[in-house]
Write a protein that holds these residues in place. Structure first.
Motif, PDB file in Angstrom:
ATOM      1  N   THR A   1     -42.642  33.180 -87.650  1.00 57.89           N
ATOM      2  CA  THR A   1     -43.168  33.120 -86.288  1.00 57.89           C
ATOM      3  C   THR A   1     -42.324  32.145 -85.464  1.00 57.89           C
ATOM      4  OG1 THR A   1     -44.669  31.271 -86.707  1.00 57.89           O
ATOM      5  CG2 THR A   1     -45.542  33.490 -87.116  1.00 57.89           C
ATOM      6  N   LYS A   2     -42.431  32.296 -84.162  1.00 55.31           N
ATOM      7  CA  LYS A   2     -41.733  31.387 -83.249  1.00 55.31           C
ATOM      8  C   LYS A   2     -42.276  29.967 -83.403  1.00 55.31           C
ATOM      9  CE  LYS A   2     -40.581  31.119 -78.321  1.00 55.31           C
ATOM     10  NZ  LYS A   2     -40.853  31.720 -77.005  1.00 55.31           N
ATOM     11  N   GLN A   3     -43.572  29.849 -83.621  1.00 59.89           N
ATOM     12  CA  GLN A   3     -44.184  28.531 -83.798  1.00 59.89           C
ATOM     13  C   GLN A   3     -43.651  27.849 -85.061  1.00 59.89           C
ATOM     14  OE1 GLN A   3     -48.423  28.468 -83.399  1.00 59.89           O
ATOM     15  NE2 GLN A   3     -48.594  26.318 -84.016  1.00 59.89           N
ATOM     16  N   ALA A   4     -43.454  28.624 -86.128  1.00 59.32           N
ATOM     17  CA  ALA A   4     -42.909  28.058 -87.366  1.00 59.32           C
ATOM     18  C   ALA A   4     -41.503  27.523 -87.132  1.00 59.32           C
ATOM     19  CB  ALA A   4     -42.891  29.120 -88.466  1.00 59.32           C
ATOM     20  N   LEU A   5     -40.725  28.243 -86.324  1.00 56.38           N
ATOM     21  CA  LEU A   5     -39.369  27.781 -86.016  1.00 56.38           C
ATOM     22  C   LEU A   5     -39.413  26.522 -85.160  1.00 56.38           C
ATOM     23  CD1 LEU A   5     -36.327  28.012 -86.012  1.00 56.38           C
ATOM     24  CD2 LEU A   5     -36.505  29.762 -84.230  1.00 56.38           C
ATOM     25  N   LEU A   6     -40.290  26.485 -84.170  1.00 59.60           N
ATOM     26  CA  LEU A   6     -40.417  25.291 -83.331  1.00 59.60           C
ATOM     27  C   LEU A   6     -40.790  24.074 -84.171  1.00 59.60           C
ATOM     28  CD1 LEU A   6     -40.553  23.881 -80.581  1.00 59.60           C
ATOM     29  CD2 LEU A   6     -42.943  24.613 -80.433  1.00 59.60           C
ATOM     30  N   THR A   7     -41.747  24.251 -85.061  1.00 58.41           N
ATOM     31  CA  THR A   7     -42.158  23.154 -85.936  1.00 58.41           C
ATOM     32  C   THR A   7     -40.985  22.666 -86.775  1.00 58.41           C
ATOM     33  OG1 THR A   7     -44.421  23.993 -86.030  1.00 58.41           O
ATOM     34  CG2 THR A   7     -43.752  22.481 -87.785  1.00 58.41           C
ATOM     35  N   ALA A   8     -40.206  23.606 -87.303  1.00 58.26           N
ATOM     36  CA  ALA A   8     -39.040  23.239 -88.117  1.00 58.26           C
ATOM     37  C   ALA A   8     -38.021  22.463 -87.295  1.00 58.26           C
ATOM     38  CB  ALA A   8     -38.399  24.488 -88.717  1.00 58.26           C
ATOM     39  N   VAL A   9     -37.801  22.872 -86.047  1.00 59.06           N
ATOM     40  CA  VAL A   9     -36.855  22.184 -85.161  1.00 59.06           C
ATOM     41  C   VAL A   9     -37.304  20.746 -84.926  1.00 59.06           C
ATOM     42  CG1 VAL A   9     -36.079  22.081 -82.747  1.00 59.06           C
ATOM     43  CG2 VAL A   9     -35.942  24.227 -84.010  1.00 59.06           C
ATOM     44  N   LEU A  10     -38.561  20.565 -84.588  1.00 62.85           N
ATOM     45  CA  LEU A  10     -39.076  19.231 -84.287  1.00 62.85           C
ATOM     46  C   LEU A  10     -39.062  18.327 -85.525  1.00 62.85           C
ATOM     47  CD1 LEU A  10     -42.054  20.307 -82.014  1.00 62.85           C
ATOM     48  CD2 LEU A  10     -39.908  19.264 -81.272  1.00 62.85           C
ATOM     49  N   GLU A  11     -39.481  18.886 -86.652  1.00 67.88           N
ATOM     50  CA  GLU A  11     -39.519  18.088 -87.883  1.00 67.88           C
ATOM     51  C   GLU A  11     -38.108  17.718 -88.351  1.00 67.88           C
ATOM     52  OE1 GLU A  11     -41.885  20.468 -90.515  1.00 67.88           O
ATOM     53  OE2 GLU A  11     -43.775  19.712 -89.679  1.00 67.88           O
ATOM     54  N   HIS A  12     -37.162  18.629 -88.166  1.00 69.86           N
ATOM     55  CA  HIS A  12     -35.780  18.364 -88.564  1.00 69.86           C
ATOM     56  C   HIS A  12     -35.215  17.176 -87.781  1.00 69.86           C
ATOM     57  CE1 HIS A  12     -31.808  19.279 -90.137  1.00 69.86           C
ATOM     58  NE2 HIS A  12     -31.316  19.342 -88.900  1.00 69.86           N
ATOM     59  N   ARG A  13     -35.464  17.152 -86.484  1.00 66.24           N
ATOM     60  CA  ARG A  13     -34.992  16.045 -85.644  1.00 66.24           C
ATOM     61  C   ARG A  13     -35.602  14.724 -86.117  1.00 66.24           C
ATOM     62  NH1 ARG A  13     -37.327  13.086 -81.151  1.00 66.24           N
ATOM     63  NH2 ARG A  13     -35.730  12.469 -79.671  1.00 66.24           N
ATOM     64  N   ASP A  14     -36.910  14.733 -86.348  1.00 71.18           N
ATOM     65  CA  ASP A  14     -37.585  13.503 -86.767  1.00 71.18           C
ATOM     66  C   ASP A  14     -37.081  13.022 -88.119  1.00 71.18           C
ATOM     67  OD1 ASP A  14     -39.026  13.400 -84.459  1.00 71.18           O
ATOM     68  OD2 ASP A  14     -40.889  14.157 -85.321  1.00 71.18           O
ATOM     69  N   GLU A  15     -36.920  13.944 -89.060  1.00 75.14           N
ATOM     70  CA  GLU A  15     -36.442  13.567 -90.395  1.00 75.14           C
ATOM     71  C   GLU A  15     -35.064  12.922 -90.322  1.00 75.14           C
ATOM     72  OE1 GLU A  15     -36.567  17.214 -92.576  1.00 75.14           O
ATOM     73  OE2 GLU A  15     -38.771  17.256 -92.602  1.00 75.14           O
ATOM     74  N   GLN A  16     -34.189  13.499 -89.518  1.00 73.04           N
ATOM     75  CA  GLN A  16     -32.844  12.939 -89.379  1.00 73.04           C
ATOM     76  C   GLN A  16     -32.882  11.539 -88.776  1.00 73.04           C
ATOM     77  OE1 GLN A  16     -30.935  16.120 -87.082  1.00 73.04           O
ATOM     78  NE2 GLN A  16     -29.648  16.551 -88.854  1.00 73.04           N
TER      79      GLN A  16
ATOM     80  N   VAL B   1     -35.445   9.341 -88.680  1.00 67.16           N
ATOM     81  CA  VAL B   1     -36.092   8.369 -89.569  1.00 67.16           C
ATOM     82  C   VAL B   1     -35.146   7.970 -90.691  1.00 67.16           C
ATOM     83  CG1 VAL B   1     -37.943   8.061 -91.265  1.00 67.16           C
ATOM     84  CG2 VAL B   1     -38.463   9.026 -89.021  1.00 67.16           C
ATOM     85  N   GLU B   2     -34.500   8.959 -91.278  1.00 72.19           N
ATOM     86  CA  GLU B   2     -33.572   8.679 -92.383  1.00 72.19           C
ATOM     87  C   GLU B   2     -32.412   7.790 -91.926  1.00 72.19           C
ATOM     88  OE1 GLU B   2     -30.452  11.313 -94.954  1.00 72.19           O
ATOM     89  OE2 GLU B   2     -32.468  12.130 -94.727  1.00 72.19           O
ATOM     90  N   ARG B   3     -31.910   8.048 -90.746  1.00 70.81           N
ATOM     91  CA  ARG B   3     -30.743   7.304 -90.261  1.00 70.81           C
ATOM     92  C   ARG B   3     -31.089   5.927 -89.710  1.00 70.81           C
ATOM     93  NH1 ARG B   3     -25.958   9.618 -86.350  1.00 70.81           N
ATOM     94  NH2 ARG B   3     -24.840   7.678 -86.128  1.00 70.81           N
ATOM     95  N   PHE B   4     -32.207   5.830 -88.973  1.00 71.69           N
ATOM     96  CA  PHE B   4     -32.488   4.595 -88.250  1.00 71.69           C
ATOM     97  C   PHE B   4     -33.668   3.780 -88.785  1.00 71.69           C
ATOM     98  CE2 PHE B   4     -30.352   7.363 -85.183  1.00 71.69           C
ATOM     99  CZ  PHE B   4     -29.305   6.536 -84.806  1.00 71.69           C
ATOM    100  N   PHE B   5     -34.629   4.419 -89.420  1.00 78.40           N
ATOM    101  CA  PHE B   5     -35.849   3.697 -89.768  1.00 78.40           C
ATOM    102  C   PHE B   5     -36.268   3.878 -91.230  1.00 78.40           C
ATOM    103  CE2 PHE B   5     -36.171   4.871 -85.213  1.00 78.40           C
ATOM    104  CZ  PHE B   5     -36.081   3.587 -84.687  1.00 78.40           C
TER     105      PHE B   5
END
Length: 199
Positions: free
Chosen positions: A57-72, A74-78
């Motif tokens: 679904t489009k919502q599943a892709l949006l969730t993946a986009v947002l979570e991917h940004r956050d994971e990157q 957090v891993e890099r800065f926090f």
């Protein structure tokens, strides 16, 4: 798992990352509602059904986009060991990093504004994200106070809310004036005014 299965898995993961990257750019350009899965599939060079294989679904892709940004981020800065003043220093580093990735900043600004409507697919995500960001920044200020680095009269929860407002407001100004707003320096000065130690 066989060698062939491992290759297939790696290829599938690489395609998922590519889809997320392309969707990030397109959502940033046209917003969530203004971007279709067919458009994203075409940009990735795959069929619509091929895209649905990875994201049903489009919502599943949006969730993946947002979570991917956050994971990157957090891993890099926090990472967990970074707390207090060091955590606030990393906020300055994050602001500097954001100046190098307009597409992500665009995406965040567009979606966070769209998601204020309760029926938006990213509404719950942004509610959770603001709560967790507020908690993390409040903890950073509380740790800075415990380290003796916070100026008298700076209340951690209020300071955390102000910092989030400064970051979001600066990003909007930076987008509107073509990158002329010095986000990093304004964030640095804002934080330095609250601390008794140099950033």
């Amino acid at each position: 798992m066989t060698v062939a299965e491992e290759r297939g898995y790696a290829k599938g993961r690489a395609k998922r990352v590519e889809i997320i990257d392309r969707a990030t750019a397109l959502f940033g350009e046209g917003g969530y509602r203004g971007t279709s899965l067919r458009e994203i599939a075409a940009r990735c060079g795959i069929s619509h059904s091929g895209l649905l294989h990875h994201f049903p679904t489009k919502q599943a892709l949006l969730t993946a986009v947002l979570e991917h940004r956050d994971e990157q981020d957090v891993e890099r800065f926090f990472p967990p060991a970074v707390r207090g003043v060091d955590q606030l220093r990393r906020v300055v580093a994050l602001a500097a990093h954001n100046e190098s990735r307009r597409g992500i900043v665009d995406l965040y600004a567009v979606l966070s504004a769209e998601a204020t409507v309760a029926d938006h697919p990213a509404h719950d995500y942004f509610v959770r994200r603001y709560r967790s960001t507020l908690a993390a920044m409040t903890d950073a200020y509380e740790q800075a106070r415990a380290q003796g680095a916070l100026r008298d009269g700076v209340e951690p929860t209020i300071a955390a809310r102000k910092l989030i407002a400064v970051m979001d407001g600066l990003q909007l100004q930076w987008l509107l004036d073509g990158g002329a707003t010095p986000m990093t320096e304004v964030v640095r000065q804002h934080l330095q005014e609250q601390l008794t130690v140099p950033l």
